[in-house]
Design a protein around this motif. Structure first.
Motif, PDB file in Angstrom:
ATOM      1  N   GLN A 119       0.837  -1.216   0.000  1.00  0.00           N
ATOM      2  CA  GLN A 119       0.000   0.000   0.000  1.00  0.00           C
ATOM      3  C   GLN A 119       0.864   1.255   0.000  1.00  0.00           C
ATOM      4  O   GLN A 119       0.527   2.245  -0.647  1.00  0.00           O
ATOM      5  CB  GLN A 119      -0.947   0.032   1.215  1.00  0.00           C
ATOM      6  CG  GLN A 119      -1.853  -1.165   1.379  1.00  0.00           C
ATOM      7  CD  GLN A 119      -2.550  -1.571   0.095  1.00  0.00           C
ATOM      8  OE1 GLN A 119      -3.035  -0.734  -0.641  1.00  0.00           O
ATOM      9  NE2 GLN A 119      -2.546  -2.874  -0.171  1.00  0.00           N
ATOM     10  N   MET A 137      -6.360   6.072  -3.968  1.00  0.00           N
ATOM     11  CA  MET A 137      -5.626   6.567  -2.819  1.00  0.00           C
ATOM     12  C   MET A 137      -6.395   6.271  -1.522  1.00  0.00           C
ATOM     13  O   MET A 137      -5.806   5.854  -0.530  1.00  0.00           O
ATOM     14  CB  MET A 137      -5.355   8.060  -2.965  1.00  0.00           C
ATOM     15  CG  MET A 137      -4.294   8.567  -2.029  1.00  0.00           C
ATOM     16  SD  MET A 137      -3.627  10.136  -2.577  1.00  0.00           S
ATOM     17  CE  MET A 137      -4.888  11.221  -1.986  1.00  0.00           C
ATOM     18  N   ALA A 163      -6.060   2.575  -0.795  1.00  0.00           N
ATOM     19  CA  ALA A 163      -4.735   2.245  -0.266  1.00  0.00           C
ATOM     20  C   ALA A 163      -4.633   2.687   1.195  1.00  0.00           C
ATOM     21  O   ALA A 163      -4.130   1.959   2.053  1.00  0.00           O
ATOM     22  CB  ALA A 163      -3.654   2.917  -1.100  1.00  0.00           C
ATOM     23  N   HIS A 164      -5.144   3.859   1.465  1.00  0.00           N
ATOM     24  CA  HIS A 164      -5.115   4.430   2.811  1.00  0.00           C
ATOM     25  C   HIS A 164      -5.845   3.519   3.806  1.00  0.00           C
ATOM     26  O   HIS A 164      -5.311   3.144   4.843  1.00  0.00           O
ATOM     27  CB  HIS A 164      -5.796   5.805   2.729  1.00  0.00           C
ATOM     28  CG  HIS A 164      -5.801   6.573   4.009  1.00  0.00           C
ATOM     29  ND1 HIS A 164      -6.517   7.729   4.159  1.00  0.00           N
ATOM     30  CD2 HIS A 164      -5.195   6.358   5.191  1.00  0.00           C
ATOM     31  CE1 HIS A 164      -6.335   8.195   5.390  1.00  0.00           C
ATOM     32  NE2 HIS A 164      -5.539   7.382   6.037  1.00  0.00           N
ATOM     33  N   TYR A 206      -4.304   0.039   4.238  1.00  0.00           N
ATOM     34  CA  TYR A 206      -3.125   0.185   5.090  1.00  0.00           C
ATOM     35  C   TYR A 206      -3.540   0.216   6.557  1.00  0.00           C
ATOM     36  O   TYR A 206      -2.983  -0.485   7.393  1.00  0.00           O
ATOM     37  CB  TYR A 206      -2.428   1.485   4.700  1.00  0.00           C
ATOM     38  CG  TYR A 206      -1.093   1.722   5.353  1.00  0.00           C
ATOM     39  CD1 TYR A 206       0.040   1.052   4.911  1.00  0.00           C
ATOM     40  CD2 TYR A 206      -0.956   2.645   6.382  1.00  0.00           C
ATOM     41  CE1 TYR A 206       1.276   1.285   5.479  1.00  0.00           C
ATOM     42  CE2 TYR A 206       0.270   2.889   6.969  1.00  0.00           C
ATOM     43  CZ  TYR A 206       1.387   2.209   6.511  1.00  0.00           C
ATOM     44  OH  TYR A 206       2.608   2.445   7.074  1.00  0.00           O
ATOM     45  N   THR A 262      -2.858  12.146   3.117  1.00  0.00           N
ATOM     46  CA  THR A 262      -2.954  10.679   3.177  1.00  0.00           C
ATOM     47  C   THR A 262      -1.621  10.075   3.620  1.00  0.00           C
ATOM     48  O   THR A 262      -1.581   9.220   4.507  1.00  0.00           O
ATOM     49  CB  THR A 262      -3.346  10.131   1.801  1.00  0.00           C
ATOM     50  OG1 THR A 262      -4.516  10.809   1.377  1.00  0.00           O
ATOM     51  CG2 THR A 262      -3.604   8.653   1.851  1.00  0.00           C
ATOM     52  N   MET A 318      -0.980   7.927   7.036  1.00  0.00           N
ATOM     53  CA  MET A 318      -0.452   6.560   7.009  1.00  0.00           C
ATOM     54  C   MET A 318       0.808   6.466   7.860  1.00  0.00           C
ATOM     55  O   MET A 318       1.030   5.501   8.587  1.00  0.00           O
ATOM     56  CB  MET A 318      -0.196   6.122   5.562  1.00  0.00           C
ATOM     57  CG  MET A 318      -1.495   5.735   4.855  1.00  0.00           C
ATOM     58  SD  MET A 318      -1.358   5.546   3.080  1.00  0.00           S
ATOM     59  CE  MET A 318      -0.376   4.090   2.931  1.00  0.00           C
ATOM     60  N   MET A 339      -0.165   6.329  11.437  1.00  0.00           N
ATOM     61  CA  MET A 339      -0.636   4.998  11.834  1.00  0.00           C
ATOM     62  C   MET A 339       0.531   4.082  12.093  1.00  0.00           C
ATOM     63  O   MET A 339       0.533   3.310  13.056  1.00  0.00           O
ATOM     64  CB  MET A 339      -1.460   4.398  10.709  1.00  0.00           C
ATOM     65  CG  MET A 339      -2.865   4.889  10.640  1.00  0.00           C
ATOM     66  SD  MET A 339      -3.594   4.039   9.233  1.00  0.00           S
ATOM     67  CE  MET A 339      -4.223   5.389   8.347  1.00  0.00           C
TER      68      MET A 339
END
Lengths: 254, 262
Positions: free
Chosen positions: A20, A221, A224-225, A228, B249, B253, B256
């Protein structure tokens, strides 16, 4: 056995999360070029491969210790055409359908769909970076005054005087085109395989824009976000389960 | 993901630059003789990790390569020298060029600059000057007590002086042209200077091949098209937005991943 399952789950989630990240990198590059004339989107190629979890030298186990994981294996180029933007410029050329323009760079001939051309100080037709655009007879010189016209077949004329015909070429296998900066492509195959398009369609006064589709890219996107996020949550739960297994299951009571 | 952050940032920078250029075009929508600029983007640097078509064995090739791109950049800002519309002023020293030529202007530094803005005036000595007081090259002086100035399509300047019945020639306006006007350097005040990319100026008479003709009593307006600019502004703004979302984004990520270890 439980240990193996946790390990397999961990690996699967970890490789998935890395895939990802790679997806996001490719998408951001595409989105950064959403307004770049002649840009061709990168497409990431992902495959499921079997990852062997057997420790080195440990072949005694009879249990199948492999786990399917998602892996990034390379990228290809999306060759669907971009939309055309009208310009007032007689040196904005777009190819409708198949083909690439050929330009001469110091490193050799390169190919492009980016038809924003200019005249340099020698009245040669070049890209905005100054690389000459190639016609049947080499670089195209438009010395003299008059109206520059380029017809559908790529025939360049100054007023009524025919100068040269633009080379519009095609490749048997587009996956062997390597991207080089500046919207150019390098052919990584046999030069003899580069063939001229028989009936090219060149449009004067139009510029082919990027073929990045912002809606699809944004959706990818988001996917993928969120994927993930889910995979990292999986890693977290597995790691908690592993911790509990170690601290609670093995404990003797009493 | 760190790379995704920077890649999206290059996209934002490129779009921001485009907005700067569009604003300048729009600010000059009423500037006489102004030529609009256009930004040209390119994709940035590829790191080729594995070549497409590289042999994987003596008889087979790997069909796909591994290439990582790093975003986009501005490669050129190009002046678009398309003809602007004409506006009638009836002022005898307002001149417009219909064609590719440029007026030549003497700069205080001694250099010659080139302009399409033909709103000329007379200074105290009767010389024909630009609004900034720079004289035309070759200089043209209008005699005192001139009643009428006539400038022909070839640039011939003739005047009728009080007390005389016939007009007399006082000079001729010469024009210059360039192989690649887009390569000229804009100096502000509507003036352009030649560069290595533009080629050297060719001087000639209006009406000759490619220089264009002079129209007296007209001004060439800016060639900025407001609708085009607004459309470009919208696409640019949306592209900027999309890239900022990509940054967000990537950031989330990353956050996270950081939160994995609690």
């Amino acid at each position: 056995m439980a240990d193996l399952m946790i390990k397999a789950g961990m690996m699967s989630a970890l490789y998935g999360a890395r895939a990802q990240e790679k997806r996001l990198e490719i998408l951001t590059h595409n989105l950064a070029n959403v307004n770049t004339a002649g840009y061709r989107a990168d497409v990431g190629l992902f495959e499921t491969v079997l990852l062997d979890l057997t420790q080195d030298g440990d072949s005694s186990s009879e249990v199948d210790q492999s786990v399917p994981v998602e892996m990034y294996v390379g990228n290809s180029v999306d060759i669907t055409p971009g939309h055309l933007r009208p310009t007032e410029d007689p040196l904005s050329l777009a190819i409708v359908g198949e083909g690439f323009f050929a330009v001469e760079t110091p490193e050799g001939t390169r190919y492009t769909r980016r038809g924003q051309f200019v005249l340099d100080e020698f009245s040669q037709m070049t890209t905005t970076e100054g690389y000459p655009v190639l016609g049947g007879g080499g670089p195209i010189s438009l010395d003299g005054d008059g109206l520059i016209s380029v017809d559908k077949q790529g025939l360049v004329a100054l007023d009524d005087k025919e100068v040269d015909t633009l080379r519009v070429v095609t490749f048997p296998d587009p996956s062997r085109l390597e991207k080089v900066p500046g919207g150019l492509f390098r052919w990584r195959g046999n030069l003899a395989d580069v063939t001229e398009v028989e009936e090219p369609k060149v449009m004067q006064g139009s510029l082919e824009m990027s073929n990045v589709n912002p809606i699809i890219s944004m959706t990818q996107m988001i996917t993928a976000h969120r994927t993930y996020e889910a995979l990292l949550k999986t890693i977290q739960s597995l790691s908690q389960a592993e911790g509990r297994a170690a601290s609670e299951v093995g404990r003797l009571t009493g | 993901m760190i790379r995704a952050l920077y890649t999206a940032a290059t996209g934002m920078e490129a779009q921001q630059f485009q907005i700067d250029i569009i604003s300048n075009n729009l600010a000059n929508v009423n500037t006489v003789g102004f030529k609009k600029s256009q930004v040209d983007f390119q994709d940035l640097l590829y790191q080729t990790i594995r070549m497409p078509g590289a042999p994987s064995s003596s008889s087979t090739n790997i069909p796909t390569g591994i290439q990582a791109g790093y975003g986009s950049r501005v490669v050129a800002v190009q002046k678009i020298f398309s003809q602007g519309d004409f506006s009638q002023t009836k002022n005898p020293l307002d001149l417009a060029i219909e064609g590719k030529g440029f007026f030549q202007v003497n700069m205080p530094s001694g250099e010659i600059a080139y302009t399409r803005a033909g709103a000329f005036k007379m200074d105290a000595e009767g010389q024909v000057v630009t609004s900034d007081g720079f004289t035309l090259e070759p200089a043209i002086t209008i005699p005192a007590e001139t009643l009428k100035i006539t400038i022909g399509t070839d640039g011939t300047v003739s005047v009728t002086v009080a007390g005389q019945t016939t007009s007399q020639d006082v000079g001729q306006i010469e024009l210059s042209k360039f192989a690649n006007p887009a390569g000229l350097e804009a100096k502000g005040k509507n003036l352009f200077m030649p560069t290595g990319a533009s080629g050297t100026a060719t001087t000639g008479t209006a009406g000759e091949d490619g220089f264009g003709t002079i129209a007296q009593g007209y001004l060439e307006l800016s060639n900025v098209n407001v609708i085009d600019e607004i459309v470009n502004m919208i696409t640019s703004q949306r592209a900027y937005e999309i890239n900022s979302r990509a940054i967000r984004t990537a950031d989330e990520m990353l956050q996270m991943a950081n939160n994995l270890k609690t």
